[in-house]
Design a protein around this motif. Structure first.
Motif, PDB file in Angstrom:
ATOM      1  N   TYR A  57       2.806  -0.320  -5.230  1.00 49.90           N
ATOM      2  CA  TYR A  57       3.992  -0.876  -4.586  1.00 49.90           C
ATOM      3  C   TYR A  57       3.892  -2.398  -4.551  1.00 49.90           C
ATOM      4  O   TYR A  57       2.826  -2.940  -4.253  1.00 49.90           O
ATOM      5  N   SER A  96      -1.580   0.421  -3.426  1.00 47.98           N
ATOM      6  CA  SER A  96      -1.401   1.861  -3.607  1.00 47.98           C
ATOM      7  C   SER A  96      -0.839   2.487  -2.344  1.00 47.98           C
ATOM      8  O   SER A  96      -0.693   1.817  -1.314  1.00 47.98           O
ATOM      9  N   GLN A  97      -0.549   3.772  -2.430  1.00 43.18           N
ATOM     10  CA  GLN A  97      -0.286   4.537  -1.224  1.00 43.18           C
ATOM     11  C   GLN A  97      -1.641   4.786  -0.542  1.00 43.18           C
ATOM     12  O   GLN A  97      -2.678   4.400  -1.071  1.00 43.18           O
ATOM     13  N   ALA A 103       1.554   1.046   2.979  1.00 46.23           N
ATOM     14  CA  ALA A 103       1.015   2.109   2.118  1.00 46.23           C
ATOM     15  C   ALA A 103       1.349   3.484   2.686  1.00 46.23           C
ATOM     16  O   ALA A 103       1.633   4.418   1.936  1.00 46.23           O
ATOM     17  N   SER A 104       1.360   3.612   4.010  1.00 48.60           N
ATOM     18  CA  SER A 104       1.651   4.906   4.618  1.00 48.60           C
ATOM     19  C   SER A 104       3.153   5.212   4.627  1.00 48.60           C
ATOM     20  O   SER A 104       3.553   6.362   4.783  1.00 48.60           O
ATOM     21  N   GLY A 123       5.298   4.307   1.993  1.00 47.89           N
ATOM     22  CA  GLY A 123       5.876   4.232   0.663  1.00 47.89           C
ATOM     23  C   GLY A 123       6.266   2.845   0.219  1.00 47.89           C
ATOM     24  O   GLY A 123       7.216   2.679  -0.532  1.00 47.89           O
TER      25      GLY A 123
END
Length: 89
Positions: free
Chosen positions: A2, A16-17, A81-82, A84
């Motif tokens: 992201y 990243s996620q 990340a949590s 999206g």
């Protein structure tokens, strides 16, 4: 990955996620800057601040600044990340 931010020198920061590994919630953060032959890139794993990849012409001083940036932004990177990624209206 992201998008998170573009730094003053054009370095793109992405993440990243949330990755669940070994009982830990991890986030990979990637720094990438175009150069005449492609890209300079470096990747760091949070929460350990372990550099897992480093290619191109980022200097030791630049990587130290990236690590300081990560320490200042880790809480936001985990939040985004949590969820999206960063949601922009």
């Amino acid at each position: 990955m992201y998008p998170y931010m573009t730094l003053e020198d054009g370095t793109e920061v992405t993440h990243s996620q949330i990755l669940h590994e070994d009982g830990l919630d991890k986030v990979l953060v990637h720094f990438e800057r175009p150069n005449e032959h492609g890209f300079d890139s470096a990747r760091c794993e949070l929460p350990s601040y372990t550099w897992t990849a480093w290619e191109g012409a980022f200097s030791d001083a630049e990587v130290e600044r990236f690590e300081e940036f990560l320490r200042d932004n880790a809480h936001l990177l985990y939040r985004y990340a949590s969820n999206g990624g960063l949601k922009v209206a």
